[in-house]
Write an enzyme that holds these catalytic residues in place. Structure first.
Site, PDB file in Angstrom:
ATOM      1  N   PHE A  55       0.846  -1.186   0.000  1.00 27.03           N
ATOM      2  CA  PHE A  55       0.000   0.000   0.000  1.00 27.03           C
ATOM      3  C   PHE A  55       0.889   1.245   0.000  1.00 27.03           C
ATOM      4  O   PHE A  55       1.826   1.341   0.796  1.00 27.03           O
ATOM      5  CB  PHE A  55      -0.909  -0.013   1.233  1.00 27.03           C
ATOM      6  CG  PHE A  55      -1.989   1.027   1.191  1.00 27.03           C
ATOM      7  CD1 PHE A  55      -3.112   0.848   0.407  1.00 27.03           C
ATOM      8  CD2 PHE A  55      -1.881   2.195   1.928  1.00 27.03           C
ATOM      9  CE1 PHE A  55      -4.111   1.805   0.359  1.00 27.03           C
ATOM     10  CE2 PHE A  55      -2.874   3.164   1.885  1.00 27.03           C
ATOM     11  CZ  PHE A  55      -3.996   2.962   1.094  1.00 27.03           C
ATOM     12  N   TYR A  66     -10.945   2.043  10.600  1.00 26.74           N
ATOM     13  CA  TYR A  66     -12.203   2.397   9.919  1.00 26.74           C
ATOM     14  C   TYR A  66     -12.619   1.414   8.829  1.00 26.74           C
ATOM     15  O   TYR A  66     -13.594   1.627   8.148  1.00 26.74           O
ATOM     16  CB  TYR A  66     -12.139   3.825   9.345  1.00 26.74           C
ATOM     17  CG  TYR A  66     -10.921   4.125   8.498  1.00 26.74           C
ATOM     18  CD1 TYR A  66     -10.848   3.696   7.187  1.00 26.74           C
ATOM     19  CD2 TYR A  66      -9.850   4.846   9.017  1.00 26.74           C
ATOM     20  CE1 TYR A  66      -9.739   3.969   6.403  1.00 26.74           C
ATOM     21  CE2 TYR A  66      -8.729   5.123   8.248  1.00 26.74           C
ATOM     22  CZ  TYR A  66      -8.676   4.688   6.948  1.00 26.74           C
ATOM     23  OH  TYR A  66      -7.577   4.955   6.181  1.00 26.74           O
ATOM     24  N   LYS A  67     -11.855   0.346   8.649  1.00 30.56           N
ATOM     25  CA  LYS A  67     -12.229  -0.656   7.639  1.00 30.56           C
ATOM     26  C   LYS A  67     -13.074  -1.740   8.308  1.00 30.56           C
ATOM     27  O   LYS A  67     -14.202  -1.481   8.694  1.00 30.56           O
ATOM     28  CB  LYS A  67     -10.975  -1.191   6.970  1.00 30.56           C
ATOM     29  CG  LYS A  67     -10.291  -0.109   6.119  1.00 30.56           C
ATOM     30  CD  LYS A  67      -8.917  -0.481   5.617  1.00 30.56           C
ATOM     31  CE  LYS A  67      -8.368   0.673   4.785  1.00 30.56           C
ATOM     32  NZ  LYS A  67      -6.907   0.653   4.698  1.00 30.56           N
ATOM     33  N   ARG A 103     -13.000  -3.915  -6.974  1.00 33.50           N
ATOM     34  CA  ARG A 103     -12.729  -4.556  -5.691  1.00 33.50           C
ATOM     35  C   ARG A 103     -14.024  -4.649  -4.883  1.00 33.50           C
ATOM     36  O   ARG A 103     -14.750  -3.664  -4.755  1.00 33.50           O
ATOM     37  CB  ARG A 103     -11.692  -3.711  -4.963  1.00 33.50           C
ATOM     38  CG  ARG A 103     -11.116  -4.321  -3.733  1.00 33.50           C
ATOM     39  CD  ARG A 103     -10.006  -3.445  -3.186  1.00 33.50           C
ATOM     40  NE  ARG A 103     -10.524  -2.205  -2.604  1.00 33.50           N
ATOM     41  CZ  ARG A 103      -9.938  -1.532  -1.619  1.00 33.50           C
ATOM     42  NH1 ARG A 103      -8.787  -1.965  -1.126  1.00 33.50           N
ATOM     43  NH2 ARG A 103     -10.457  -0.424  -1.139  1.00 33.50           N
TER      44      ARG A 103
HETATM   45  C1  LIG Z   1      -6.218   1.793   4.553  1.00 34.22           C
HETATM   46  C2  LIG Z   1      -4.762   1.563   4.721  1.00 34.22           C
HETATM   47  C3  LIG Z   1      -3.954   2.523   5.340  1.00 34.22           C
HETATM   48  C4  LIG Z   1      -4.578   3.816   5.762  1.00 34.22           C
HETATM   49  O1  LIG Z   1      -3.711   4.730   6.296  1.00 34.22           O
HETATM   50  P1  LIG Z   1      -4.273   6.075   6.914  1.00 34.22           P
HETATM   51  O2  LIG Z   1      -3.141   6.665   7.584  1.00 34.22           O
HETATM   52  O3  LIG Z   1      -5.427   5.720   7.802  1.00 34.22           O
HETATM   53  O4  LIG Z   1      -4.804   6.908   5.794  1.00 34.22           O
HETATM   54  C5  LIG Z   1      -2.604   2.233   5.505  1.00 34.22           C
HETATM   55  N1  LIG Z   1      -2.079   1.063   5.087  1.00 34.22           N
HETATM   56  C6  LIG Z   1      -2.848   0.121   4.474  1.00 34.22           C
HETATM   57  C7  LIG Z   1      -2.240  -1.157   4.039  1.00 34.22           C
HETATM   58  C8  LIG Z   1      -4.201   0.358   4.278  1.00 34.22           C
HETATM   59  O5  LIG Z   1      -4.949  -0.549   3.657  1.00 34.22           O
END
Ligand SMILES: *Cc1c(COP(=O)(O)O)cnc(C)c1O
Length: 413
Positions: free
Chosen positions: A127, A223-224, A372
Protein backbone atom coordinates in the site's frame (compact mmCIF):
# COMPACT_ATOMS: atom_id res chain seq x y z
CA UNK A 1 -21.36 -26.30 -7.81
CA UNK A 2 -24.74 -27.78 -7.04
CA UNK A 3 -27.51 -25.58 -8.37
CA UNK A 4 -27.37 -22.33 -6.44
CA UNK A 5 -30.57 -20.32 -6.63
CA UNK A 6 -31.70 -17.18 -4.89
CA UNK A 7 -34.09 -19.33 -2.85
CA UNK A 8 -31.33 -21.71 -1.75
CA UNK A 9 -29.32 -18.72 -0.54
CA UNK A 10 -32.26 -17.43 1.46
CA UNK A 11 -32.23 -20.77 3.24
CA UNK A 12 -28.53 -20.34 3.98
CA UNK A 13 -29.21 -16.89 5.43
CA UNK A 14 -31.95 -18.26 7.64
CA UNK A 15 -29.48 -20.74 9.16
CA UNK A 16 -26.59 -18.23 9.45
CA UNK A 17 -25.36 -17.92 13.07
CA UNK A 18 -24.28 -14.31 12.38
CA UNK A 19 -27.58 -13.25 10.79
CA UNK A 20 -28.73 -11.19 13.77
CA UNK A 21 -25.80 -8.75 13.49
CA UNK A 22 -27.14 -7.15 10.33
CA UNK A 23 -29.92 -5.42 12.26
CA UNK A 24 -27.27 -3.81 14.48
CA UNK A 25 -26.08 -1.62 11.59
CA UNK A 26 -27.64 1.32 9.81
CA UNK A 27 -27.68 0.41 6.15
CA UNK A 28 -29.59 2.23 3.44
CA UNK A 29 -32.49 0.20 2.04
CA UNK A 30 -31.85 -1.54 -1.25
CA UNK A 31 -28.09 -1.09 -1.15
CA UNK A 32 -25.65 -3.99 -1.24
CA UNK A 33 -22.61 -2.58 0.50
CA UNK A 34 -19.43 -4.34 -0.60
CA UNK A 35 -17.05 -1.62 0.54
CA UNK A 36 -16.75 -2.30 4.26
CA UNK A 37 -13.10 -3.04 3.52
CA UNK A 38 -12.67 0.67 2.79
CA UNK A 39 -15.15 2.27 5.19
CA UNK A 40 -17.16 0.07 7.53
CA UNK A 41 -20.82 1.13 7.98
CA UNK A 42 -22.36 2.71 11.07
CA UNK A 43 -23.32 0.43 13.98
CA UNK A 44 -26.50 1.56 15.73
CA UNK A 45 -24.73 1.25 19.09
CA UNK A 46 -22.25 3.87 17.91
CA UNK A 47 -24.98 6.46 17.43
CA UNK A 48 -26.16 5.97 21.01
CA UNK A 49 -22.66 5.78 22.48
CA UNK A 50 -21.24 8.84 20.74
CA UNK A 51 -24.29 10.87 21.61
CA UNK A 52 -23.88 9.85 25.25
CA UNK A 53 -20.25 10.91 25.16
CA UNK A 54 -21.32 14.24 23.69
CA UNK A 55 -24.27 14.96 25.95
CA UNK A 56 -23.17 13.49 29.27
CA UNK A 57 -19.44 12.96 29.31
CA UNK A 58 -18.47 16.15 27.54
CA UNK A 59 -21.65 18.20 27.95
CA UNK A 60 -22.13 17.69 31.67
CA UNK A 61 -18.97 16.26 33.19
CA UNK A 62 -16.63 18.46 31.18
CA UNK A 63 -12.95 18.06 31.99
CA UNK A 64 -13.55 15.60 34.82
CA UNK A 65 -14.33 13.01 32.16
CA UNK A 66 -10.63 12.48 31.50
CA UNK A 67 -10.71 10.63 34.82
CA UNK A 68 -14.30 9.72 35.66
CA UNK A 69 -15.37 8.64 32.17
CA UNK A 70 -12.16 6.77 31.46
CA UNK A 71 -11.15 8.95 28.54
CA UNK A 72 -7.44 8.80 29.34
CA UNK A 73 -7.54 4.98 29.38
CA UNK A 74 -9.10 4.65 25.95
CA UNK A 75 -5.93 4.09 23.89
CA UNK A 76 -4.81 1.15 26.04
CA UNK A 77 -8.30 -0.15 26.84
CA UNK A 78 -9.35 -0.36 23.19
CA UNK A 79 -5.89 -1.63 22.30
CA UNK A 80 -6.37 -4.55 24.71
CA UNK A 81 -9.64 -5.39 22.95
CA UNK A 82 -8.07 -5.28 19.48
CA UNK A 83 -5.28 -7.50 20.83
CA UNK A 84 -7.84 -10.29 21.20
CA UNK A 85 -8.66 -10.09 17.49
CA UNK A 86 -5.05 -10.39 16.34
CA UNK A 87 -3.49 -12.87 18.74
CA UNK A 88 -1.66 -10.31 20.86
CA UNK A 89 -1.54 -10.05 24.65
CA UNK A 90 -2.96 -7.30 26.82
CA UNK A 91 -0.45 -4.45 27.01
CA UNK A 92 0.92 -5.03 23.52
CA UNK A 93 -1.52 -2.95 21.46
CA UNK A 94 -2.38 0.71 21.69
CA UNK A 95 -4.83 2.83 19.71
CA UNK A 96 -3.26 6.07 18.52
CA UNK A 97 -2.74 8.29 15.50
CA UNK A 98 -3.36 7.08 11.93
CA UNK A 99 -2.01 3.97 10.27
CA UNK A 100 0.42 6.10 8.26
CA UNK A 101 1.86 7.69 11.40
CA UNK A 102 2.10 4.33 13.11
CA UNK A 103 4.03 2.98 10.14
CA UNK A 104 6.48 5.82 10.64
CA UNK A 105 6.77 5.21 14.39
CA UNK A 106 7.31 1.47 14.13
CA UNK A 107 9.77 1.63 11.23
CA UNK A 108 11.78 4.31 13.01
CA UNK A 109 11.90 2.16 16.13
CA UNK A 110 12.97 -0.88 14.11
CA UNK A 111 15.79 1.01 12.40
CA UNK A 112 17.01 2.27 15.75
CA UNK A 113 17.05 -1.23 17.16
CA UNK A 114 18.79 -2.75 14.16
CA UNK A 115 21.09 0.24 13.76
CA UNK A 116 23.92 -1.65 12.08
CA UNK A 117 21.75 -2.29 9.01
CA UNK A 118 20.45 0.05 6.36
CA UNK A 119 17.76 -1.68 4.33
CA UNK A 120 13.98 -1.50 4.71
CA UNK A 121 12.66 -4.34 2.57
CA UNK A 122 9.13 -4.26 1.19
CA UNK A 123 7.01 -5.34 -1.75
CA UNK A 124 6.63 -3.01 -4.72
CA UNK A 125 2.86 -3.55 -4.58
CA UNK A 126 2.56 -2.67 -0.89
CA UNK A 127 0.00 0.00 0.00
CA UNK A 128 1.55 3.32 -1.06
CA UNK A 129 1.35 5.12 2.26
CA UNK A 130 3.50 2.43 3.87
CA UNK A 131 6.15 3.05 1.22
CA UNK A 132 5.82 6.83 1.32
CA UNK A 133 6.24 6.91 5.09
CA UNK A 134 9.38 4.79 4.76
CA UNK A 135 10.71 7.20 2.13
CA UNK A 136 10.06 10.21 4.36
CA UNK A 137 11.69 8.50 7.31
CA UNK A 138 14.80 7.69 5.28
CA UNK A 139 15.06 11.31 4.17
CA UNK A 140 14.70 12.51 7.75
CA UNK A 141 17.45 10.13 8.87
CA UNK A 142 19.84 11.71 6.39
CA UNK A 143 19.44 9.39 3.42
CA UNK A 144 21.69 6.66 4.83
CA UNK A 145 19.05 3.95 4.48
CA UNK A 146 17.53 2.29 1.45
CA UNK A 147 13.94 1.28 0.76
CA UNK A 148 14.36 -1.88 -1.28
CA UNK A 149 11.20 -2.81 -3.17
CA UNK A 150 10.95 -6.30 -4.61
CA UNK A 151 8.34 -8.49 -6.26
CA UNK A 152 6.01 -9.88 -3.62
CA UNK A 153 6.67 -13.42 -4.88
CA UNK A 154 10.39 -13.13 -4.17
CA UNK A 155 10.40 -11.67 -0.65
CA UNK A 156 11.77 -14.80 0.97
CA UNK A 157 14.79 -14.91 -1.39
CA UNK A 158 15.50 -11.21 -0.96
CA UNK A 159 15.84 -11.39 2.81
CA UNK A 160 19.54 -10.93 3.54
CA UNK A 161 21.68 -9.84 6.46
CA UNK A 162 21.52 -6.24 5.14
CA UNK A 163 17.83 -5.99 6.02
CA UNK A 164 16.99 -4.12 9.22
CA UNK A 165 13.25 -4.50 8.86
CA UNK A 166 10.88 -6.22 6.48
CA UNK A 167 7.52 -4.47 6.16
CA UNK A 168 4.51 -5.98 4.44
CA UNK A 169 0.75 -5.63 4.39
CA UNK A 170 -0.60 -9.02 5.41
CA UNK A 171 -3.56 -8.89 2.98
CA UNK A 172 -2.79 -7.04 -0.25
CA UNK A 173 -5.27 -4.19 -0.66
CA UNK A 174 -5.62 -4.67 -4.40
CA UNK A 175 -5.57 -8.43 -4.90
CA UNK A 176 -6.63 -9.69 -1.47
CA UNK A 177 -3.67 -12.11 -1.42
CA UNK A 178 -2.43 -13.21 1.99
CA UNK A 179 1.17 -13.64 3.01
CA UNK A 180 2.21 -16.52 5.25
CA UNK A 181 2.94 -14.44 8.30
CA UNK A 182 4.61 -17.14 10.40
CA UNK A 183 6.85 -18.35 7.61
CA UNK A 184 8.08 -14.94 6.46
CA UNK A 185 8.60 -13.78 10.03
CA UNK A 186 10.71 -16.87 10.74
CA UNK A 187 12.78 -16.31 7.61
CA UNK A 188 13.34 -12.67 8.49
CA UNK A 189 14.39 -13.56 12.02
CA UNK A 190 16.81 -16.16 10.67
CA UNK A 191 18.54 -13.25 8.85
CA UNK A 192 18.48 -11.04 11.94
CA UNK A 193 15.75 -8.76 10.51
CA UNK A 194 12.66 -7.48 12.27
CA UNK A 195 9.23 -7.55 10.66
CA UNK A 196 6.49 -4.92 10.71
CA UNK A 197 3.08 -6.22 9.54
CA UNK A 198 0.34 -3.87 8.37
CA UNK A 199 -2.95 -5.50 9.37
CA UNK A 200 -5.26 -2.90 7.82
CA UNK A 201 -7.09 -5.52 5.74
CA UNK A 202 -6.75 -8.26 8.35
CA UNK A 203 -8.00 -6.97 11.70
CA UNK A 204 -11.69 -7.74 11.99
CA UNK A 205 -11.67 -9.72 8.74
CA UNK A 206 -9.79 -12.87 9.62
CA UNK A 207 -8.02 -14.24 12.67
CA UNK A 208 -4.28 -13.86 12.88
CA UNK A 209 -2.04 -14.95 15.68
CA UNK A 210 0.80 -12.49 16.14
CA UNK A 211 2.23 -14.55 18.97
CA UNK A 212 2.22 -17.81 17.13
CA UNK A 213 3.96 -16.01 14.26
CA UNK A 214 6.49 -14.53 16.71
CA UNK A 215 5.72 -11.09 15.26
CA UNK A 216 7.74 -8.05 16.28
CA UNK A 217 5.63 -5.06 15.22
CA UNK A 218 2.30 -4.40 13.58
CA UNK A 219 -0.07 -1.58 12.73
CA UNK A 220 -3.61 -1.50 11.39
CA UNK A 221 -6.59 0.56 10.47
CA UNK A 222 -9.69 1.35 12.56
CA UNK A 223 -12.20 2.40 9.92
CA UNK A 224 -12.23 -0.66 7.64
CA UNK A 225 -13.30 -4.03 9.06
CA UNK A 226 -13.36 -2.65 12.62
CA UNK A 227 -16.20 -0.26 11.69
CA UNK A 228 -14.69 2.57 13.72
CA UNK A 229 -15.94 5.42 11.51
CA UNK A 230 -14.27 7.71 8.97
CA UNK A 231 -10.73 8.59 9.99
CA UNK A 232 -10.89 6.39 13.11
CA UNK A 233 -7.66 6.05 15.06
CA UNK A 234 -5.36 3.23 14.06
CA UNK A 235 -3.63 0.66 16.25
CA UNK A 236 -0.06 -0.36 16.84
CA UNK A 237 1.42 -3.58 18.24
CA UNK A 238 4.86 -4.01 19.79
CA UNK A 239 5.74 -7.46 21.14
CA UNK A 240 6.33 -7.40 24.86
CA UNK A 241 9.94 -8.55 24.44
CA UNK A 242 10.80 -5.41 22.45
CA UNK A 243 8.95 -2.79 24.43
CA UNK A 244 11.68 -1.75 26.83
CA UNK A 245 14.28 -1.34 24.07
CA UNK A 246 12.08 0.26 21.44
CA UNK A 247 12.16 4.00 21.19
CA UNK A 248 9.52 5.98 19.43
CA UNK A 249 10.44 9.03 17.40
CA UNK A 250 7.31 11.09 18.11
CA UNK A 251 8.03 11.60 21.78
CA UNK A 252 4.90 13.43 22.83
CA UNK A 253 3.84 14.24 26.35
CA UNK A 254 1.22 11.50 26.66
CA UNK A 255 3.85 8.86 25.97
CA UNK A 256 5.87 10.22 28.88
CA UNK A 257 6.25 8.17 32.05
CA UNK A 258 4.63 10.97 34.04
CA UNK A 259 2.87 13.43 31.77
CA UNK A 260 1.44 15.39 34.65
CA UNK A 261 4.80 15.90 36.29
CA UNK A 262 5.43 18.38 33.44
CA UNK A 263 9.11 17.62 33.51
CA UNK A 264 11.26 19.29 30.84
CA UNK A 265 13.03 16.05 29.91
CA UNK A 266 11.30 13.28 27.97
CA UNK A 267 11.20 9.97 29.78
CA UNK A 268 9.24 7.26 27.94
CA UNK A 269 6.46 5.42 29.73
CA UNK A 270 7.01 1.78 30.54
CA UNK A 271 5.30 -0.50 28.08
CA UNK A 272 3.03 0.20 25.15
CA UNK A 273 1.99 3.61 26.52
CA UNK A 274 5.11 5.20 25.06
CA UNK A 275 3.60 4.80 21.61
CA UNK A 276 0.93 7.36 22.43
CA UNK A 277 1.94 10.78 21.23
CA UNK A 278 -0.75 13.33 22.08
CA UNK A 279 -4.30 13.61 23.38
CA UNK A 280 -6.67 10.87 22.16
CA UNK A 281 -9.61 11.92 19.94
CA UNK A 282 -12.28 10.80 22.40
CA UNK A 283 -15.37 11.12 20.18
CA UNK A 284 -13.79 9.09 17.45
CA UNK A 285 -12.34 6.50 19.81
CA UNK A 286 -15.70 5.94 21.45
CA UNK A 287 -17.07 5.08 18.00
CA UNK A 288 -14.18 2.72 17.34
CA UNK A 289 -14.76 0.92 20.64
CA UNK A 290 -18.34 0.08 19.60
CA UNK A 291 -17.14 -1.45 16.36
CA UNK A 292 -14.47 -3.51 18.11
CA UNK A 293 -16.90 -4.70 20.80
CA UNK A 294 -19.25 -6.03 18.14
CA UNK A 295 -16.49 -8.05 16.48
CA UNK A 296 -15.40 -9.53 19.79
CA UNK A 297 -18.98 -10.52 20.46
CA UNK A 298 -19.38 -12.06 17.01
CA UNK A 299 -16.18 -14.15 17.27
CA UNK A 300 -13.60 -13.71 14.55
CA UNK A 301 -13.43 -17.42 13.66
CA UNK A 302 -17.16 -17.41 12.82
CA UNK A 303 -16.63 -14.20 10.87
CA UNK A 304 -13.85 -15.84 8.85
CA UNK A 305 -15.90 -18.97 8.13
CA UNK A 306 -18.72 -16.90 6.65
CA UNK A 307 -16.30 -14.62 4.82
CA UNK A 308 -14.79 -17.63 3.05
CA UNK A 309 -18.27 -18.85 2.10
CA UNK A 310 -19.31 -15.40 0.80
CA UNK A 311 -16.17 -14.83 -1.26
CA UNK A 312 -16.24 -18.36 -2.70
CA UNK A 313 -19.88 -17.88 -3.63
CA UNK A 314 -19.19 -14.52 -5.28
CA UNK A 315 -16.37 -15.94 -7.41
CA UNK A 316 -18.47 -18.94 -8.45
CA UNK A 317 -21.50 -16.83 -9.33
CA UNK A 318 -19.51 -14.22 -11.26
CA UNK A 319 -17.79 -16.94 -13.25
CA UNK A 320 -21.05 -18.78 -13.90
CA UNK A 321 -23.28 -15.76 -14.63
CA UNK A 322 -20.92 -13.06 -15.96
CA UNK A 323 -18.34 -15.34 -17.57
CA UNK A 324 -18.46 -13.92 -21.06
CA UNK A 325 -17.92 -10.24 -20.27
CA UNK A 326 -14.17 -10.13 -19.87
CA UNK A 327 -13.70 -10.06 -16.10
CA UNK A 328 -10.45 -11.66 -14.92
CA UNK A 329 -10.12 -12.88 -11.35
CA UNK A 330 -7.22 -11.13 -9.63
CA UNK A 331 -7.66 -12.61 -6.15
CA UNK A 332 -6.42 -16.10 -5.35
CA UNK A 333 -9.02 -18.76 -6.09
CA UNK A 334 -8.03 -20.71 -2.97
CA UNK A 335 -9.75 -19.25 0.07
CA UNK A 336 -6.77 -20.05 2.30
CA UNK A 337 -4.69 -17.55 0.30
CA UNK A 338 -7.33 -14.82 0.25
CA UNK A 339 -8.46 -12.13 2.66
CA UNK A 340 -12.08 -10.97 2.80
CA UNK A 341 -12.23 -9.33 -0.62
CA UNK A 342 -12.53 -10.39 -4.23
CA UNK A 343 -11.02 -8.37 -7.07
CA UNK A 344 -11.49 -8.63 -10.79
CA UNK A 345 -9.70 -6.88 -13.60
CA UNK A 346 -11.51 -5.24 -16.51
CA UNK A 347 -10.37 -2.45 -18.88
CA UNK A 348 -13.59 -0.53 -18.07
CA UNK A 349 -13.27 -1.24 -14.34
CA UNK A 350 -13.83 2.31 -13.17
CA UNK A 351 -17.00 2.86 -15.20
CA UNK A 352 -18.38 -0.57 -14.24
CA UNK A 353 -17.97 0.26 -10.55
CA UNK A 354 -19.80 3.57 -11.12
CA UNK A 355 -22.62 1.93 -13.07
CA UNK A 356 -22.97 -0.73 -10.38
CA UNK A 357 -23.21 1.94 -7.70
CA UNK A 358 -26.04 3.54 -9.68
CA UNK A 359 -27.75 0.15 -9.31
CA UNK A 360 -27.16 0.12 -5.55
CA UNK A 361 -24.13 -2.17 -5.38
CA UNK A 362 -21.23 -0.34 -3.76
CA UNK A 363 -17.77 -1.70 -4.47
CA UNK A 364 -14.69 0.30 -5.35
CA UNK A 365 -12.00 0.70 -7.95
CA UNK A 366 -8.25 0.58 -7.61
CA UNK A 367 -6.10 1.86 -10.45
CA UNK A 368 -5.32 0.86 -13.06
CA UNK A 369 -8.16 -1.58 -13.75
CA UNK A 370 -9.22 -3.42 -10.60
CA UNK A 371 -12.83 -3.76 -9.38
CA UNK A 372 -12.73 -4.56 -5.69
CA UNK A 373 -15.50 -6.05 -3.56
CA UNK A 374 -15.23 -6.48 0.19
CA UNK A 375 -17.30 -9.13 2.01
CA UNK A 376 -18.06 -8.30 5.59
CA UNK A 377 -19.98 -11.13 7.24
CA UNK A 378 -21.67 -9.15 10.01
CA UNK A 379 -24.12 -7.49 7.63
CA UNK A 380 -23.68 -9.10 4.22
CA UNK A 381 -26.14 -11.88 3.44
CA UNK A 382 -25.74 -14.72 0.95
CA UNK A 383 -28.70 -13.31 -0.92
CA UNK A 384 -26.84 -9.99 -1.24
CA UNK A 385 -24.11 -11.82 -3.13
CA UNK A 386 -26.71 -13.16 -5.52
CA UNK A 387 -28.26 -9.72 -6.02
CA UNK A 388 -24.89 -8.07 -6.54
CA UNK A 389 -24.00 -10.56 -9.26
CA UNK A 390 -27.41 -10.14 -10.91
CA UNK A 391 -26.89 -6.39 -11.10
CA UNK A 392 -23.31 -6.78 -12.26
CA UNK A 393 -24.54 -8.98 -15.09
CA UNK A 394 -27.09 -6.34 -16.13
CA UNK A 395 -24.41 -3.63 -16.12
CA UNK A 396 -22.18 -5.76 -18.34
CA UNK A 397 -24.83 -7.20 -20.63
CA UNK A 398 -26.49 -3.86 -21.34
CA UNK A 399 -23.16 -2.01 -21.37
CA UNK A 400 -24.54 0.37 -18.80
CA UNK A 401 -21.00 1.44 -17.94
CA UNK A 402 -20.67 2.99 -21.38
CA UNK A 403 -22.10 6.38 -20.40
CA UNK A 404 -20.04 9.49 -20.11
CA UNK A 405 -21.25 10.15 -16.55
CA UNK A 406 -19.66 6.88 -15.41
CA UNK A 407 -16.31 7.69 -16.96
CA UNK A 408 -15.64 10.86 -14.96
CA UNK A 409 -13.09 10.15 -12.24
CA UNK A 410 -14.03 11.38 -8.78
CA UNK A 411 -11.47 12.45 -6.20
CA UNK A 412 -11.99 9.29 -4.13
CA UNK A 413 -12.34 6.08 -6.15
C1 LIG B 1 -6.22 1.79 4.55
C2 LIG B 1 -4.76 1.56 4.72
C3 LIG B 1 -3.95 2.52 5.34
C4 LIG B 1 -4.58 3.82 5.76
O1 LIG B 1 -3.71 4.73 6.30
P1 LIG B 1 -4.27 6.08 6.91
O2 LIG B 1 -3.14 6.66 7.58
O3 LIG B 1 -5.43 5.72 7.80
O4 LIG B 1 -4.80 6.91 5.79
C5 LIG B 1 -2.60 2.23 5.51
N1 LIG B 1 -2.08 1.06 5.09
C6 LIG B 1 -2.85 0.12 4.47
C7 LIG B 1 -2.24 -1.16 4.04
C8 LIG B 1 -4.20 0.36 4.28
O5 LIG B 1 -4.95 -0.55 3.66
Amino acid sequence: MTQVTRASLRTLDAADPLAAYRALFRLPAGVVYLDGNSLGPLPRATVARVSQVLRVEWGERLISSWNVSGWMDMPVRIGDKIAQLIGAHAGEVVVADSTSINVFKTLAAALALNSGRRVILSAADNFPTDLYMAQGLIQLLGGRHELRLVDSETIAQRLTDEVAVLTLTHVNYRTGRLYDMAELTARAHAQGALVMWDLSHTAGALPVDLHQADADLAVGCGYKYLNGGPGASAFLFVAQRHQARFSQPLSGWLGHAEPFAFDAAYQPAEGIGRYICGTPPVLSMSALECGVDMLLDADITRVRAKSVALTDLFIELVQARCGKYGLTLVSPRAAALRGSQVSFRHPEGYAIVQALAARGVIGDFRAPDVLRFGFTPLYTRYVDVWDAVTRLREVLKKREWDRSAFQVRQKVT
